[in-house]
Design a protein around this motif. Structure first.
Motif, PDB file in Angstrom:
ATOM      1  N   ILE A  46       0.839  -1.205   0.000  1.00 57.16           N
ATOM      2  CA  ILE A  46       0.000   0.000   0.000  1.00 57.16           C
ATOM      3  C   ILE A  46       0.874   1.255   0.000  1.00 57.16           C
ATOM      4  O   ILE A  46       0.517   2.271  -0.612  1.00 57.16           O
ATOM      5  CB  ILE A  46      -0.963  -0.017   1.205  1.00 57.16           C
ATOM      6  N   SER A  47       2.026   1.201   0.647  1.00 60.83           N
ATOM      7  CA  SER A  47       2.881   2.389   0.768  1.00 60.83           C
ATOM      8  C   SER A  47       3.595   2.759  -0.529  1.00 60.83           C
ATOM      9  O   SER A  47       4.041   3.896  -0.669  1.00 60.83           O
ATOM     10  CB  SER A  47       3.912   2.192   1.875  1.00 60.83           C
ATOM     11  N   PRO A  49       2.663   3.445  -3.777  1.00 55.98           N
ATOM     12  CA  PRO A  49       2.216   4.665  -4.468  1.00 55.98           C
ATOM     13  C   PRO A  49       2.294   5.911  -3.578  1.00 55.98           C
ATOM     14  O   PRO A  49       2.537   7.015  -4.070  1.00 55.98           O
ATOM     15  CB  PRO A  49       0.769   4.361  -4.866  1.00 55.98           C
ATOM     16  N   ILE A  50       2.147   5.733  -2.273  1.00 51.32           N
ATOM     17  CA  ILE A  50       2.255   6.872  -1.358  1.00 51.32           C
ATOM     18  C   ILE A  50       3.695   7.384  -1.329  1.00 51.32           C
ATOM     19  O   ILE A  50       3.933   8.597  -1.345  1.00 51.32           O
ATOM     20  CB  ILE A  50       1.761   6.487   0.057  1.00 51.32           C
ATOM     21  N   LEU A  51       4.665   6.487  -1.320  1.00 52.57           N
ATOM     22  CA  LEU A  51       6.075   6.883  -1.376  1.00 52.57           C
ATOM     23  C   LEU A  51       6.391   7.595  -2.689  1.00 52.57           C
ATOM     24  O   LEU A  51       7.122   8.592  -2.712  1.00 52.57           O
ATOM     25  CB  LEU A  51       6.986   5.666  -1.206  1.00 52.57           C
ATOM     26  N   LEU A  53       4.288   9.296  -4.507  1.00 47.07           N
ATOM     27  CA  LEU A  53       3.680  10.622  -4.409  1.00 47.07           C
ATOM     28  C   LEU A  53       4.535  11.539  -3.545  1.00 47.07           C
ATOM     29  O   LEU A  53       4.735  12.718  -3.879  1.00 47.07           O
ATOM     30  CB  LEU A  53       2.262  10.507  -3.840  1.00 47.07           C
ATOM     31  N   MET A  54       5.087  11.025  -2.472  1.00 51.19           N
ATOM     32  CA  MET A  54       5.941  11.825  -1.603  1.00 51.19           C
ATOM     33  C   MET A  54       7.179  12.299  -2.362  1.00 51.19           C
ATOM     34  O   MET A  54       7.582  13.463  -2.225  1.00 51.19           O
ATOM     35  CB  MET A  54       6.352  11.021  -0.364  1.00 51.19           C
ATOM     36  N   THR A  66       6.602  18.370   1.299  1.00 53.69           N
ATOM     37  CA  THR A  66       6.710  16.972   1.726  1.00 53.69           C
ATOM     38  C   THR A  66       6.345  16.832   3.198  1.00 53.69           C
ATOM     39  O   THR A  66       5.657  15.892   3.598  1.00 53.69           O
ATOM     40  CB  THR A  66       8.145  16.459   1.493  1.00 53.69           C
ATOM     41  N   PHE A  69       2.648  16.974   3.604  1.00 56.26           N
ATOM     42  CA  PHE A  69       2.087  15.703   3.152  1.00 56.26           C
ATOM     43  C   PHE A  69       2.282  14.613   4.211  1.00 56.26           C
ATOM     44  O   PHE A  69       1.349  13.866   4.528  1.00 56.26           O
ATOM     45  CB  PHE A  69       2.732  15.287   1.826  1.00 56.26           C
ATOM     46  N   CYS A  70       3.474  14.544   4.789  1.00 55.55           N
ATOM     47  CA  CYS A  70       3.761  13.505   5.793  1.00 55.55           C
ATOM     48  C   CYS A  70       2.956  13.716   7.070  1.00 55.55           C
ATOM     49  O   CYS A  70       2.518  12.747   7.686  1.00 55.55           O
ATOM     50  CB  CYS A  70       5.256  13.459   6.085  1.00 55.55           C
ATOM     51  N   THR A  73      -0.464  12.436   6.335  1.00 54.65           N
ATOM     52  CA  THR A  73      -0.533  10.968   6.364  1.00 54.65           C
ATOM     53  C   THR A  73      -0.458  10.440   7.790  1.00 54.65           C
ATOM     54  O   THR A  73      -1.132   9.470   8.134  1.00 54.65           O
ATOM     55  CB  THR A  73       0.569  10.317   5.498  1.00 54.65           C
TER      56      THR A  73
END
Length: 119
Positions: A46-47, A49-51, A53-54, A66, A69-70, A73
């Motif tokens: 799961i992470s 695509p999130i990584l 995006l980051m 960033t 964003f973090c 999350t």
């Protein structure tokens, strides 16, 4: 697959493992009855695509984008596991400050230490 890709992938994997991650894993393990290796594998998938995006946010908006964003999350994760509290908010802000400090101070420390290794 080249040797450098394998080495850099190992380095990235080692960066992901951090005290913050251990703390969150402890909270999950303490509060939920889960098969931990399954959660680790699924959460890693799961992470991805999130990584990505980051990394995009960092490239386009820098450390501040960033960081925002973090923080979002982190609050999202806390909300999902019902752990949101004023303590969680304050801890997230403190961690964010240390991340900013680390990113800003690291280049100066490297410039200070690097001559030692060149001699």
């Amino acid at each position: 697959m080249s040797k450098s890709i394998i080495i850099i992938s190992i380095v990235f994997g080692l960066f992901i493992v951090c005290p913050r991650m251990a703390g969150m894993m402890h909270v999950i393990n303490k509060n939920f009855e889960v098969v931990f290796w399954k959660i680790t594998i699924l959460g890693t998938i799961i992470s991805i695509p999130i990584l990505m995006l980051m990394v995009y946010i960092f490239a386009n908006y820098g450390i501040w984008g960033t960081l925002i964003f973090c923080i979002v999350t982190d609050f999202g994760a806390a909300y999902l596991i019902k752990e949101v509290s004023i303590n969680a908010a304050i801890e997230t802000i403190v961690i964010a400050i240390f991340v900013i400090a680390g990113v800003k101070v690291a280049p100066f420390i490297v410039e200070w230490i690097l001559p030692v290794f060149k001699t």
